[in-house]
Design a protein around this motif. Structure first.
Motif, PDB file in Angstrom:
ATOM      1  N   GLY A 366      38.922 -45.855 -17.816  1.00  0.00           N
ATOM      2  CA  GLY A 366      39.932 -44.899 -17.365  1.00  0.00           C
ATOM      3  C   GLY A 366      40.481 -44.077 -18.519  1.00  0.00           C
ATOM      4  O   GLY A 366      40.702 -42.866 -18.381  1.00  0.00           O
ATOM      5  N   PHE A 367      40.690 -44.708 -19.667  1.00  0.00           N
ATOM      6  CA  PHE A 367      41.185 -43.972 -20.838  1.00  0.00           C
ATOM      7  C   PHE A 367      40.168 -42.922 -21.285  1.00  0.00           C
ATOM      8  O   PHE A 367      40.548 -41.834 -21.725  1.00  0.00           O
ATOM      9  N   SER A 368      38.884 -43.221 -21.150  1.00  0.00           N
ATOM     10  CA  SER A 368      37.853 -42.276 -21.591  1.00  0.00           C
ATOM     11  C   SER A 368      37.812 -41.016 -20.734  1.00  0.00           C
ATOM     12  O   SER A 368      37.221 -40.011 -21.139  1.00  0.00           O
ATOM     13  N   VAL A 369      38.440 -41.056 -19.551  1.00  0.00           N
ATOM     14  CA  VAL A 369      38.494 -39.859 -18.705  1.00  0.00           C
ATOM     15  C   VAL A 369      39.203 -38.725 -19.431  1.00  0.00           C
ATOM     16  O   VAL A 369      38.927 -37.548 -19.198  1.00  0.00           O
ATOM     17  N   SER A 370      40.122 -39.075 -20.338  1.00  0.00           N
ATOM     18  CA  SER A 370      40.821 -38.046 -21.125  1.00  0.00           C
ATOM     19  C   SER A 370      39.844 -37.189 -21.924  1.00  0.00           C
ATOM     20  O   SER A 370      40.146 -36.036 -22.258  1.00  0.00           O
ATOM     21  N   LEU A 371      38.667 -37.733 -22.230  1.00  0.00           N
ATOM     22  CA  LEU A 371      37.643 -37.001 -22.977  1.00  0.00           C
ATOM     23  C   LEU A 371      36.568 -36.430 -22.068  1.00  0.00           C
ATOM     24  O   LEU A 371      35.927 -35.423 -22.389  1.00  0.00           O
ATOM     25  N   TRP A 372      36.361 -37.082 -20.939  1.00  0.00           N
ATOM     26  CA  TRP A 372      35.282 -36.745 -20.019  1.00  0.00           C
ATOM     27  C   TRP A 372      35.675 -35.591 -19.095  1.00  0.00           C
ATOM     28  O   TRP A 372      34.851 -34.732 -18.770  1.00  0.00           O
ATOM     29  N   ALA A 373      36.940 -35.551 -18.681  1.00  0.00           N
ATOM     30  CA  ALA A 373      37.366 -34.613 -17.640  1.00  0.00           C
ATOM     31  C   ALA A 373      38.065 -33.385 -18.193  1.00  0.00           C
ATOM     32  O   ALA A 373      38.559 -32.565 -17.421  1.00  0.00           O
ATOM     33  N   THR A 374      38.119 -33.241 -19.513  1.00  0.00           N
ATOM     34  CA  THR A 374      38.863 -32.136 -20.108  1.00  0.00           C
ATOM     35  C   THR A 374      37.913 -31.137 -20.756  1.00  0.00           C
ATOM     36  O   THR A 374      36.819 -31.484 -21.191  1.00  0.00           O
ATOM     37  N   ARG A 375      38.365 -29.903 -20.834  1.00  0.00           N
ATOM     38  CA  ARG A 375      37.462 -28.826 -21.294  1.00  0.00           C
ATOM     39  C   ARG A 375      37.547 -28.566 -22.791  1.00  0.00           C
ATOM     40  O   ARG A 375      36.637 -27.984 -23.375  1.00  0.00           O
ATOM     41  N   ASP A 376      38.662 -28.971 -23.438  1.00  0.00           N
ATOM     42  CA  ASP A 376      38.798 -28.733 -24.874  1.00  0.00           C
ATOM     43  C   ASP A 376      39.669 -29.811 -25.495  1.00  0.00           C
ATOM     44  O   ASP A 376      40.268 -30.631 -24.795  1.00  0.00           O
ATOM     45  N   TRP A 377      39.733 -29.807 -26.833  1.00  0.00           N
ATOM     46  CA  TRP A 377      40.454 -30.859 -27.536  1.00  0.00           C
ATOM     47  C   TRP A 377      41.954 -30.805 -27.273  1.00  0.00           C
ATOM     48  O   TRP A 377      42.631 -31.830 -27.212  1.00  0.00           O
ATOM     49  N   HIS A 378      42.510 -29.614 -27.088  1.00  0.00           N
ATOM     50  CA  HIS A 378      43.938 -29.485 -26.813  1.00  0.00           C
ATOM     51  C   HIS A 378      44.309 -30.224 -25.523  1.00  0.00           C
ATOM     52  O   HIS A 378      45.267 -31.004 -25.494  1.00  0.00           O
ATOM     53  N   GLN A 379      43.546 -29.975 -24.478  1.00  0.00           N
ATOM     54  CA  GLN A 379      43.823 -30.646 -23.198  1.00  0.00           C
ATOM     55  C   GLN A 379      43.566 -32.147 -23.316  1.00  0.00           C
ATOM     56  O   GLN A 379      44.337 -32.967 -22.804  1.00  0.00           O
ATOM     57  N   ALA A 380      42.474 -32.531 -23.993  1.00  0.00           N
ATOM     58  CA  ALA A 380      42.141 -33.950 -24.138  1.00  0.00           C
ATOM     59  C   ALA A 380      43.227 -34.702 -24.899  1.00  0.00           C
ATOM     60  O   ALA A 380      43.640 -35.805 -24.503  1.00  0.00           O
ATOM     61  N   SER A 381      43.707 -34.119 -25.991  1.00  0.00           N
ATOM     62  CA  SER A 381      44.739 -34.798 -26.776  1.00  0.00           C
ATOM     63  C   SER A 381      46.033 -34.923 -25.991  1.00  0.00           C
ATOM     64  O   SER A 381      46.740 -35.937 -26.113  1.00  0.00           O
ATOM     65  N   SER A 382      46.346 -33.923 -25.172  1.00  0.00           N
ATOM     66  CA  SER A 382      47.553 -34.000 -24.342  1.00  0.00           C
ATOM     67  C   SER A 382      47.448 -35.138 -23.331  1.00  0.00           C
ATOM     68  O   SER A 382      48.412 -35.877 -23.111  1.00  0.00           O
ATOM     69  N   ILE A 383      46.262 -35.282 -22.720  1.00  0.00           N
ATOM     70  CA  ILE A 383      46.063 -36.372 -21.760  1.00  0.00           C
ATOM     71  C   ILE A 383      46.149 -37.724 -22.464  1.00  0.00           C
ATOM     72  O   ILE A 383      46.773 -38.678 -21.954  1.00  0.00           O
ATOM     73  N   MET A 384      45.558 -37.843 -23.643  1.00  0.00           N
ATOM     74  CA  MET A 384      45.618 -39.114 -24.366  1.00  0.00           C
ATOM     75  C   MET A 384      47.058 -39.482 -24.731  1.00  0.00           C
ATOM     76  O   MET A 384      47.460 -40.647 -24.627  1.00  0.00           O
ATOM     77  N   LEU A 385      47.841 -38.501 -25.144  1.00  0.00           N
ATOM     78  CA  LEU A 385      49.250 -38.757 -25.437  1.00  0.00           C
ATOM     79  C   LEU A 385      49.983 -39.219 -24.176  1.00  0.00           C
ATOM     80  O   LEU A 385      50.826 -40.127 -24.237  1.00  0.00           O
ATOM     81  N   GLY A 386      49.651 -38.596 -23.053  1.00  0.00           N
ATOM     82  CA  GLY A 386      50.256 -39.022 -21.783  1.00  0.00           C
ATOM     83  C   GLY A 386      49.896 -40.450 -21.432  1.00  0.00           C
ATOM     84  O   GLY A 386      50.738 -41.229 -20.964  1.00  0.00           O
ATOM     85  N   LEU A 387      48.637 -40.831 -21.660  1.00  0.00           N
ATOM     86  CA  LEU A 387      48.190 -42.201 -21.371  1.00  0.00           C
ATOM     87  C   LEU A 387      48.884 -43.226 -22.276  1.00  0.00           C
ATOM     88  O   LEU A 387      49.043 -44.391 -21.900  1.00  0.00           O
ATOM     89  N   LEU A 388      49.285 -42.786 -23.462  1.00  0.00           N
ATOM     90  CA  LEU A 388      49.962 -43.681 -24.409  1.00  0.00           C
ATOM     91  C   LEU A 388      51.482 -43.625 -24.262  1.00  0.00           C
ATOM     92  O   LEU A 388      52.205 -44.274 -25.032  1.00  0.00           O
ATOM     93  N   GLY A 389      51.959 -42.859 -23.273  1.00  0.00           N
ATOM     94  CA  GLY A 389      53.400 -42.772 -23.041  1.00  0.00           C
ATOM     95  C   GLY A 389      54.112 -41.795 -23.946  1.00  0.00           C
ATOM     96  O   GLY A 389      55.344 -41.825 -24.050  1.00  0.00           O
ATOM     97  N   ALA A 390      53.371 -40.906 -24.618  1.00  0.00           N
ATOM     98  CA  ALA A 390      53.970 -39.950 -25.548  1.00  0.00           C
ATOM     99  C   ALA A 390      53.821 -38.517 -25.049  1.00  0.00           C
ATOM    100  O   ALA A 390      53.746 -37.572 -25.838  1.00  0.00           O
ATOM    101  N   GLY A 391      53.744 -38.370 -23.716  1.00  0.00           N
ATOM    102  CA  GLY A 391      53.544 -37.035 -23.150  1.00  0.00           C
ATOM    103  C   GLY A 391      54.825 -36.307 -22.828  1.00  0.00           C
ATOM    104  O   GLY A 391      54.801 -35.223 -22.230  1.00  0.00           O
ATOM    105  N   ASN A 392      55.980 -36.902 -23.188  1.00  0.00           N
ATOM    106  CA  ASN A 392      57.304 -36.275 -23.019  1.00  0.00           C
ATOM    107  C   ASN A 392      57.691 -36.038 -21.565  1.00  0.00           C
ATOM    108  O   ASN A 392      58.606 -35.254 -21.293  1.00  0.00           O
ATOM    109  N   GLY A 393      57.008 -36.688 -20.629  1.00  0.00           N
ATOM    110  CA  GLY A 393      57.366 -36.557 -19.226  1.00  0.00           C
ATOM    111  C   GLY A 393      58.058 -37.808 -18.721  1.00  0.00           C
ATOM    112  O   GLY A 393      58.125 -38.827 -19.409  1.00  0.00           O
ATOM    113  N   SER A 394      58.599 -37.751 -17.491  1.00  0.00           N
ATOM    114  CA  SER A 394      59.248 -38.922 -16.905  1.00  0.00           C
ATOM    115  C   SER A 394      58.208 -40.012 -16.679  1.00  0.00           C
ATOM    116  O   SER A 394      57.049 -39.737 -16.362  1.00  0.00           O
TER     117      SER A 394
END
Length: 476
Positions: A366-394
């Motif tokens: 499931g964590f690897s989806v952050s790399l598989w389902a994204t089109r560029d590194w900016h989007q991928a890194s944002s998803i990875m931060l979200g998965l680690l709880g650092a995405g600044n959202g609720s």
């Protein structure tokens, strides 16, 4: 004319199956008729590339003949493989070759699948493991239409004997009533997964990936739900297609290999990749991993695993996230093998290791989806931060339906038998991982209950056909 179109489901498939049944007894038609059906299907889906497809088959058949006569000269095989890979790369990575502003050519239908299938045949010819075939036999083996849009990859060892069976004998070329029942079951259930189940997980992803690409805040739970939603959506889409392809082929009396076998029951990344896209894994094992590990050094084993996972990643696309995806999966698989080698993790394991392994494997994939389902590194890194709880959202999403759906999917895939488990006895042994099959009292049989279930699934699927997107891996 996709498998999910009304034209295919209600016209092309029944008409073709009926004509095949009526005319297959004609000796001169037992190869020509199914080949003609396959080429008509290709024309209706990708008329512009039909000649290119036929040229690829013709060139590879000639190359196979040359290689068979010159097996001691490896240069012939090397040039043939290089030519096929260049042909594939020219289309899959056309954006790197065309002049800026020039239109990028569309991928020919099933280019990866018919190219890999032919490369395997060339290699086995050089090894002396593939017999020479006449042009009709070879063309039918490569062009057999159920596998063209999105696989599975075909092996000549399994497929050619079916196509070459004598039409008058009791053979796969003479579909029996039970073949139609099994085929319709596989087709209906696969179509149901594609049209009714897969879209549920598309909705579960909400707009998380879009917001990540824009740099907006995303929360921990909703990001995990989106990534697992993408994983389950892809699974039901691709598995649904594979089972439809098996069912369509079975209605013609031809067996296709199983391509997905309950991957979420896997208790390790190594097991996951033996259950997910089985035929691609078998291709990589036989034609990439094993040639790289002829010498038995341990480091070669780990290096070959990395090369295989990088090849799988590059096949999906040449983006930075996918290249990192290959490295990530390489680390998972080699790490899994290392833990087994050092006896830190047992191959059999106990109850605790089994279930902990399932949970950890699902989380890792499931964590690897952050790399598989994204089109560029900016989007991928944002998803990875979200998965680690650092995405600044609720932390918790607004909707409770998506978490419930994902939890239900996990429980179902962990505890319920898959369709392949239920139909194992109806499939040839070579196409099923028998040691990984789950026995169940619900096993398929020609019964009123199963007929009703198939009829309901087919009706619901047909209702939902309009507006469906094409299969994710169509044209790959």
């Amino acid at each position: 004319m996709s498998f999910t179109s009304y034209w295919f489901t209600l016209a092309f498939l029944p008409v073709s199956a009926y004509a095949y049944r009526r005319l297959i007894s004609k000796n001169q038609l037992h190869l020509l008729l199914p080949l003609l059906i396959s080429l008509v299907f290709y024309y209706l889906n990708d008329a512009h590339n039909l000649l290119l497809f036929c040229a690829s088959m013709g060139a590879n058949w000639v190359l196979a003949g040359v290689i068979a006569k010159n097996r001691e000269k490896t240069s012939y095989l090397a040039l043939a493989i290089a030519g096929n890979l260049c042909f594939l790369a020219l289309y899959k990575y056309a954006k790197f070759f065309v002049v800026p502003g020039t239109a990028i050519p569309a991928l020919p239908l099933g280019i990866s699948y018919f190219t890999f299938t032919q490369i395997a045949f060339l290699v086995d010819t050089a090894r002396g493991q593939a017999r020479s075939t006449n042009p009709l036999e070879y063309a039918l083996f490569v062009a057999w239409f159920p596998h063209l849009p999105a696989g599975p990859l075909l092996s000549h060892k399994d497929m050619l004997p079916q196509f070459m069976a004598a039409p008058g004998a009791t053979s796969a070329l003479r579909p029996a009533p039970r073949d139609y029942a099994v085929g319709l079951t596989l087709f209906a259930m696969g179509l149901f997964k594609k049209s009714c189940v897969s879209p549920l997980f598309l909705h579960a992803q909400s707009d998380v990936f879009l917001r990540a690409g824009q740099g907006d805040p995303i929360g921990l739970i909703e990001t995990w739900i989106a990534c697992l939603g993408f994983l389950f959506e892809t699974y039901y889409d691709f598995c649904g297609y594979s089972e439809m392809a098996m069912g369509i082929s079975r209605m013609f009396g031809i067996h296709l290999p199983v391509n997905f076998h309950a991957p979420f029951k896997s208790s390790s990344p190594v097991e996951f990749w033996t259950r997910w896209h089985v035929t691609l894994g078998a291709f990589m094992r036989d034609y990439l991993y094993r040639p790289l590990t002829k010498k038995r050094q341990v480091w070669r084993h780990y290096a070959a695993l990395f090369v295989v996972m990088m090849a799988v990643a590059i096949w999906h696309g040449a983006t930075v996230p996918l290249l990192i995806f290959g490295i990530y999966q390489g680390l998972l698989v080699t790490g899994n093998h290392a833990l087994r080698r050092w006896n830190i993790v047992s191959r059999k394991g106990g109850w605790l290791q089994h279930w902990a392994g399932r949970a950890l494997t699902l989380a890792a994939i499931g964590f690897s989806v952050s790399l598989w389902a994204t089109r560029d590194w900016h989007q991928a890194s944002s998803i990875m931060l979200g998965l680690l709880g650092a995405g600044n959202g609720s932390v918790w999403p607004i909707s409770f339906l998506s978490p419930i759906l994902i939890l239900a999917a996990i429980i179902f895939n962990w505890f319920a038998p898959s369709l392949i488990d239920l139909m194992t006895k109806e499939l040839p042994a070579w196409s099923v991982q028998l040691k990984k099959s789950t026995t169940s009292t619900l096993a398929w049989r020609p019964s009123l209950a199963w007929a009703a279930a198939v009829a309901i699934a087919l009706c619901l699927a047909l209702i939902n056909l309009s507006g469906l997107k094409e299969f994710k891996y169509a044209g790959f």
